[in-house]
Design a protein around this motif. Sequence first.
Motif, PDB file in Angstrom:
ATOM      1  N   GLY A  88       0.801  -1.215   0.000  1.00  0.00           N
ATOM      2  CA  GLY A  88       0.000   0.000   0.000  1.00  0.00           C
ATOM      3  C   GLY A  88       0.832   1.262   0.000  1.00  0.00           C
ATOM      4  O   GLY A  88       0.415   2.286   0.554  1.00  0.00           O
ATOM      5  N   ASP A  89       2.013   1.213  -0.612  1.00  0.00           N
ATOM      6  CA  ASP A  89       2.925   2.362  -0.630  1.00  0.00           C
ATOM      7  C   ASP A  89       3.391   2.580  -2.065  1.00  0.00           C
ATOM      8  O   ASP A  89       4.266   1.874  -2.567  1.00  0.00           O
ATOM      9  N   SER A  90       2.795   3.548  -2.754  1.00  0.00           N
ATOM     10  CA  SER A  90       3.134   3.790  -4.155  1.00  0.00           C
ATOM     11  C   SER A  90       4.572   4.286  -4.329  1.00  0.00           C
ATOM     12  O   SER A  90       5.153   4.167  -5.408  1.00  0.00           O
ATOM     13  N   GLY A  91       5.158   4.825  -3.267  1.00  0.00           N
ATOM     14  CA  GLY A  91       6.529   5.304  -3.370  1.00  0.00           C
ATOM     15  C   GLY A  91       7.539   4.192  -3.561  1.00  0.00           C
ATOM     16  O   GLY A  91       8.688   4.450  -3.962  1.00  0.00           O
ATOM     17  N   LEU A  92       7.134   2.950  -3.293  1.00  0.00           N
ATOM     18  CA  LEU A  92       8.062   1.831  -3.459  1.00  0.00           C
ATOM     19  C   LEU A  92       8.430   1.595  -4.915  1.00  0.00           C
ATOM     20  O   LEU A  92       9.486   1.024  -5.208  1.00  0.00           O
ATOM     21  N   ILE A  93       7.586   2.016  -5.848  1.00  0.00           N
ATOM     22  CA  ILE A  93       7.858   1.741  -7.267  1.00  0.00           C
ATOM     23  C   ILE A  93       9.178   2.368  -7.685  1.00  0.00           C
ATOM     24  O   ILE A  93      10.100   1.691  -8.177  1.00  0.00           O
ATOM     25  N   LEU A  94       9.303   3.681  -7.481  1.00  0.00           N
ATOM     26  CA  LEU A  94      10.540   4.359  -7.879  1.00  0.00           C
ATOM     27  C   LEU A  94      11.723   3.901  -7.044  1.00  0.00           C
ATOM     28  O   LEU A  94      12.843   3.753  -7.552  1.00  0.00           O
ATOM     29  N   LYS A  95      11.489   3.652  -5.743  1.00  0.00           N
ATOM     30  CA  LYS A  95      12.582   3.205  -4.882  1.00  0.00           C
ATOM     31  C   LYS A  95      13.169   1.878  -5.354  1.00  0.00           C
ATOM     32  O   LYS A  95      14.388   1.708  -5.437  1.00  0.00           O
ATOM     33  N   LEU A  96      12.284   0.938  -5.698  1.00  0.00           N
ATOM     34  CA  LEU A  96      12.754  -0.393  -6.057  1.00  0.00           C
ATOM     35  C   LEU A  96      13.303  -0.438  -7.478  1.00  0.00           C
ATOM     36  O   LEU A  96      14.217  -1.210  -7.771  1.00  0.00           O
ATOM     37  N   VAL A  97      12.758   0.375  -8.360  1.00  0.00           N
ATOM     38  CA  VAL A  97      13.351   0.468  -9.704  1.00  0.00           C
ATOM     39  C   VAL A  97      14.763   1.028  -9.612  1.00  0.00           C
ATOM     40  O   VAL A  97      15.710   0.528 -10.238  1.00  0.00           O
ATOM     41  N   GLY A  98      14.942   2.079  -8.805  1.00  0.00           N
ATOM     42  CA  GLY A  98      16.281   2.630  -8.612  1.00  0.00           C
ATOM     43  C   GLY A  98      17.216   1.645  -7.936  1.00  0.00           C
ATOM     44  O   GLY A  98      18.403   1.552  -8.283  1.00  0.00           O
ATOM     45  N   ALA A  99      16.681   0.874  -6.975  1.00  0.00           N
ATOM     46  CA  ALA A  99      17.513  -0.118  -6.288  1.00  0.00           C
ATOM     47  C   ALA A  99      18.000  -1.190  -7.251  1.00  0.00           C
ATOM     48  O   ALA A  99      19.129  -1.671  -7.150  1.00  0.00           O
ATOM     49  N   SER A 100      17.148  -1.587  -8.184  1.00  0.00           N
ATOM     50  CA  SER A 100      17.555  -2.608  -9.154  1.00  0.00           C
ATOM     51  C   SER A 100      18.618  -2.067 -10.101  1.00  0.00           C
ATOM     52  O   SER A 100      19.610  -2.751 -10.404  1.00  0.00           O
ATOM     53  N   LEU A 101      18.457  -0.838 -10.561  1.00  0.00           N
ATOM     54  CA  LEU A 101      19.434  -0.266 -11.501  1.00  0.00           C
ATOM     55  C   LEU A 101      20.781  -0.010 -10.838  1.00  0.00           C
ATOM     56  O   LEU A 101      21.799   0.112 -11.538  1.00  0.00           O
ATOM     57  N   ALA A 102      20.809   0.054  -9.506  1.00  0.00           N
ATOM     58  CA  ALA A 102      22.089   0.253  -8.831  1.00  0.00           C
ATOM     59  C   ALA A 102      23.039  -0.921  -9.067  1.00  0.00           C
ATOM     60  O   ALA A 102      24.261  -0.776  -8.936  1.00  0.00           O
ATOM     61  N   TYR A 103      22.495  -2.091  -9.429  1.00  0.00           N
ATOM     62  CA  TYR A 103      23.343  -3.265  -9.682  1.00  0.00           C
ATOM     63  C   TYR A 103      23.884  -3.307 -11.106  1.00  0.00           C
ATOM     64  O   TYR A 103      24.623  -4.238 -11.452  1.00  0.00           O
ATOM     65  N   ALA A 104      23.534  -2.330 -11.935  1.00  0.00           N
ATOM     66  CA  ALA A 104      24.010  -2.330 -13.320  1.00  0.00           C
ATOM     67  C   ALA A 104      25.543  -2.328 -13.419  1.00  0.00           C
ATOM     68  O   ALA A 104      26.117  -3.098 -14.198  1.00  0.00           O
ATOM     69  N   PRO A 105      26.274  -1.476 -12.676  1.00  0.00           N
ATOM     70  CA  PRO A 105      27.741  -1.528 -12.779  1.00  0.00           C
ATOM     71  C   PRO A 105      28.321  -2.891 -12.412  1.00  0.00           C
ATOM     72  O   PRO A 105      29.326  -3.321 -13.005  1.00  0.00           O
ATOM     73  N   ALA A 106      27.731  -3.601 -11.442  1.00  0.00           N
ATOM     74  CA  ALA A 106      28.216  -4.943 -11.109  1.00  0.00           C
ATOM     75  C   ALA A 106      27.998  -5.896 -12.273  1.00  0.00           C
ATOM     76  O   ALA A 106      28.846  -6.755 -12.561  1.00  0.00           O
ATOM     77  N   LEU A 107      26.863  -5.747 -12.966  1.00  0.00           N
ATOM     78  CA  LEU A 107      26.627  -6.557 -14.165  1.00  0.00           C
ATOM     79  C   LEU A 107      27.651  -6.238 -15.242  1.00  0.00           C
ATOM     80  O   LEU A 107      28.135  -7.138 -15.944  1.00  0.00           O
ATOM     81  N   TRP A 108      27.988  -4.973 -15.392  1.00  0.00           N
ATOM     82  CA  TRP A 108      28.970  -4.592 -16.407  1.00  0.00           C
ATOM     83  C   TRP A 108      30.343  -5.193 -16.096  1.00  0.00           C
ATOM     84  O   TRP A 108      31.064  -5.589 -17.007  1.00  0.00           O
ATOM     85  N   VAL A 109      30.687  -5.273 -14.803  1.00  0.00           N
ATOM     86  CA  VAL A 109      31.951  -5.924 -14.431  1.00  0.00           C
ATOM     87  C   VAL A 109      31.895  -7.409 -14.795  1.00  0.00           C
ATOM     88  O   VAL A 109      32.893  -7.985 -15.269  1.00  0.00           O
ATOM     89  N   THR A 110      30.735  -8.030 -14.605  1.00  0.00           N
ATOM     90  CA  THR A 110      30.571  -9.430 -14.995  1.00  0.00           C
ATOM     91  C   THR A 110      30.806  -9.604 -16.487  1.00  0.00           C
ATOM     92  O   THR A 110      31.466 -10.565 -16.925  1.00  0.00           O
ATOM     93  N   VAL A 111      30.268  -8.696 -17.286  1.00  0.00           N
ATOM     94  CA  VAL A 111      30.523  -8.720 -18.734  1.00  0.00           C
ATOM     95  C   VAL A 111      32.009  -8.554 -19.007  1.00  0.00           C
ATOM     96  O   VAL A 111      32.586  -9.238 -19.864  1.00  0.00           O
ATOM     97  N   GLY A 112      32.662  -7.668 -18.267  1.00  0.00           N
ATOM     98  CA  GLY A 112      34.088  -7.444 -18.463  1.00  0.00           C
ATOM     99  C   GLY A 112      34.918  -8.678 -18.148  1.00  0.00           C
ATOM    100  O   GLY A 112      35.867  -9.008 -18.887  1.00  0.00           O
ATOM    101  N   VAL A 113      34.585  -9.372 -17.066  1.00  0.00           N
ATOM    102  CA  VAL A 113      35.310 -10.606 -16.720  1.00  0.00           C
ATOM    103  C   VAL A 113      35.144 -11.639 -17.835  1.00  0.00           C
ATOM    104  O   VAL A 113      36.105 -12.309 -18.247  1.00  0.00           O
ATOM    105  N   THR A 114      33.922 -11.766 -18.344  1.00  0.00           N
ATOM    106  CA  THR A 114      33.670 -12.708 -19.432  1.00  0.00           C
ATOM    107  C   THR A 114      34.446 -12.315 -20.682  1.00  0.00           C
ATOM    108  O   THR A 114      34.995 -13.179 -21.385  1.00  0.00           O
ATOM    109  N   ALA A 115      34.524 -11.010 -20.963  1.00  0.00           N
ATOM    110  CA  ALA A 115      35.255 -10.535 -22.131  1.00  0.00           C
ATOM    111  C   ALA A 115      36.747 -10.845 -22.022  1.00  0.00           C
ATOM    112  O   ALA A 115      37.389 -11.227 -23.011  1.00  0.00           O
ATOM    113  N   VAL A 116      37.306 -10.698 -20.834  1.00  0.00           N
ATOM    114  CA  VAL A 116      38.737 -11.006 -20.645  1.00  0.00           C
ATOM    115  C   VAL A 116      39.005 -12.490 -20.880  1.00  0.00           C
ATOM    116  O   VAL A 116      39.971 -12.870 -21.552  1.00  0.00           O
TER     117      VAL A 116
END
Length: 549
Positions: free
Chosen positions: A438-466
């Motif tokens: 019952g808290d509409s503010g969670l939408i933006l909070k959780l979308v932002g929380a998920s995108l915070a892991y993008a740099p970690a995913l990019w490092v994973t791509v980098g390890v695979t590329a090496v």
Amino acid sequence: MSAATAARTPATARTAAGPGALTGTRALVGFGLRRDRVRLPVWILALFLGTVATAANYETLYADPADRASVVSTMKSPAGLAMTGPERYLDDYTFGSMTGHQMLGFTAVLAGLMSVLIVTRHTRDEEETNRAELVRSTVVGRHAHLAAALSVAVLANLALALLLALGLGAMGLGAGGSLLYGSSHAAVGIVFAGVAAVTVQITAHTRGASGMALAVIGLAYVLRAAGDAGSGDALSWLSPIGWAQRTYVYVDNRWWPLLLCLVLAVLSAGAGFVLSTRRDVGAGLRAARLGSPVASSSLVRPLGFALRLHRSVLAGFGAGLFLMGAMYGSILGDADDMLKNIDPLQEALKDIGGATMAESFASMVMVVLAVVTAVYVVMAALRPRSEESAGRVEALLATGLSRARWAGSHLAVALAGGTLVLLLAGLGIGVAGAASAGDSGLILKLVGASLAYAPALWVTVGVTAVLFGWLPRAASAAWAVPVYAFVVGYLGQLLRFPHWMNNVSPFGHVPQLPAAPMSWTPMAVLTLIAAALILLGLAGFRRRDLQTK
């Protein structure tokens, strides 16, 4: 020729007239086991150790009967039953029934995944790489490849069943229930091996066959979840996973639902054999669609062509992560009641912080969503290696296309696609979580929380590329990144692993939003590391020879 005459005919003469349909199956089974001498033990031991460790952890987390009674009261919600299993287990919530209730549906899916990959690897992949045609030019029957693949899948599932029965039985959960628990995994795994035997006949491509079989597994899980969460269980009876759970292992120990799995496995495998006679080697029953006589402008560019190759996997993971996020989000409103009496979880969530229990729990769940997304980025970043192994890249690089542009296009899709999948996962948990809490503010909070892991995913791509650029034959070692991140980042919070172990993973440096405050420094550092690793990997690819199978 009469039966008596045939019996007197030498074997060499009968072979000259043509091999039997199953001739050579035993040799191919041995060859398949040798090829998978690393893969299968890793799969089986991972499922076994994960199950045993979780069962042992239950005895620590819920040692007090009052704790188990509290779990029962919270698990009776539709969301709780959808994520675990039928309500019958809750009537006698011992450590055994708790293991069957909370683990069986999840690990059975993994057993099905293992079986699908075994069958597609030893059938459709062999045809796609033209090895099957070479083998069948010898004294090998038409059905030998499929029979051998199914045999390997059955042996792997039986080995898993035996280990689970011995391991859980040794923990004191009961010999009969433990044998049924292991057999349930084997039954579900063999069913989906049969499903894969059908899908490999439909399409001419390994990825397509695997994707269709995995879609069936996903449908089976959704039917099971919907049936358990609803007022009736009719939908659950349409799912092999639901059949396995309705053995009510450690509660009623019913064996007869596994007969349904056996019947479906035999029927689907038989259908696979019949369908294989209606197509040519290397072809599929589904005819390839005629393409446009003129390629679109995007297909003549490396990035557009790479996106075309990745689009089905990207779409599948995007839809799957959105639904997975929505399932977790649906229980955020009940997080306080579900977790209030579970001390180890309370301690782990207290370390994370957060203004509410829902925020703390969402931060922990976000690690799981990010790790599953990392599975996609590893698959996408390894696509150049599979193209190289199959020999398809040589023709492209013989033109004016540079190695860096070709490999870079696949890595760009992995980077952007992984970020998009994260966004969809965050949107799923945000929308469902906002409705649940019952808290509409969670939408933006959780979308932002998920995108915070993008740099970690990019490092994973980098390890695979090496690994791809410098050690192509060891490129599959990139799977260690998401596996380690899950074990340390998620299970480590519950089992209290040392903090330094989390720092080894790129995911361990991401701020655990929305519970923790945002910190931009680790995000920037991870982004720079990812860029350096990708450039290093491309440099290695430019300097080495192409390596095909």
